[in-house]
Design a protein around this motif. Sequence first.
Motif, PDB file in Angstrom:
ATOM      1  N   PRO A  16     -11.329   5.652  -1.169  1.00 39.41           N
ATOM      2  CA  PRO A  16     -10.370   5.678  -0.064  1.00 39.41           C
ATOM      3  C   PRO A  16     -10.976   6.370   1.159  1.00 39.41           C
ATOM      4  O   PRO A  16     -11.412   7.523   1.092  1.00 39.41           O
ATOM      5  N   ASN A  97     -11.442   1.273   0.486  1.00 37.83           N
ATOM      6  CA  ASN A  97     -10.034   1.194   0.875  1.00 37.83           C
ATOM      7  C   ASN A  97      -9.839   1.881   2.220  1.00 37.83           C
ATOM      8  O   ASN A  97      -9.965   3.085   2.330  1.00 37.83           O
ATOM      9  N   LEU A  99      -7.674   3.397   4.644  1.00 36.44           N
ATOM     10  CA  LEU A  99      -6.323   3.946   4.624  1.00 36.44           C
ATOM     11  C   LEU A  99      -5.584   3.741   5.938  1.00 36.44           C
ATOM     12  O   LEU A  99      -4.349   3.819   5.974  1.00 36.44           O
ATOM     13  N   ASP A 240      -2.927   0.162   0.208  1.00 37.65           N
ATOM     14  CA  ASP A 240      -4.105  -0.458  -0.409  1.00 37.65           C
ATOM     15  C   ASP A 240      -3.692  -1.804  -0.997  1.00 37.65           C
ATOM     16  O   ASP A 240      -2.824  -1.863  -1.867  1.00 37.65           O
ATOM     17  N   ILE A 280      -2.636   3.412  -4.095  1.00 42.44           N
ATOM     18  CA  ILE A 280      -4.073   3.146  -4.108  1.00 42.44           C
ATOM     19  C   ILE A 280      -4.499   2.694  -5.500  1.00 42.44           C
ATOM     20  O   ILE A 280      -4.064   3.240  -6.514  1.00 42.44           O
TER      21      ILE A 280
END
Length: 298
Positions: A16, A97, A99, A240, A280
Amino acid sequence: MKILCIGGSAYDITLPCDNYPIENNKYKIKDVITSSGGSANNAAYLLGLWQNNVTLISPIGDDELGKSIIKEQNSIGVNTNFMEIKSIPTTTSYIINNLSNGSRTIITNRHPLMNLSSDISKIPNDFDYILTDGNYYEFTKKVIEKNFQAKVIIDAGRISDDTINLCHLADYIVCSNDFAKSCSKIDFSYDDIESIKKSYDILNNTFKGQIIITLESAGSFTKIDNDYYLIPSIKVETVDTTGAGDIYHGAFTYFLSHNYSLLDTMKLSNIAGALSVSKIGSKNSIPNLDEVFKSNGL
């Protein structure tokens, strides 16, 4: 009902990041999220979590990552007795990912020999539903022929020869907007319903099965008899999007196999996919069944 999921498994490593990385820079992140992944793997996990009789067939490596995939699936009751274990490394996916907008970028390391064999002699012939992620055509075709009574659902995520060939064998072609655009050669817009209809009609004339086009946050689209239906999704904050499509396909298989109508199946699958993007990871983001019904007001 006995459900079979055929397709890919991988070991996911999710990173992330506050924003998408800029080339030739260094970054520090707070968390690293790991779990098994892959389209068929994620769908099978959802079906197991929702207490179905489900079997997963995937090729994996004879290593610790492969063992962890089997352990994870077995922990929620998924049958992994027919997994093919190879003397090569298990497929790994590195997921960035972002954010700031919920997007995910996936970099996959898959050995060229990571495939399913053509031997189906030990595969049962009494499955009621088969969900394929569009890979391993020769193996999947033989399993479908052996289980001729089964309803076949394909997760048509991307254009490939295997996916196209398996679409011709499927009762339900649940395809991504990217697949629909590529296959129909119509770059439709979510705001232009007529363009979606044109794309749908081309797919409908190409394949014999029921077509469902998934449209991300806009929901999903189909045609029943002479009527077109755009089934909206629910609004959530996107964190996500990893695995959202897999979760939709797993939920679609669940509700269809539990005798929900096609439109209700699409509606509830939209909700399952939407709820997943608020967390996530793929496995971590699978909602439980009560959450889906609660979000639908049931």
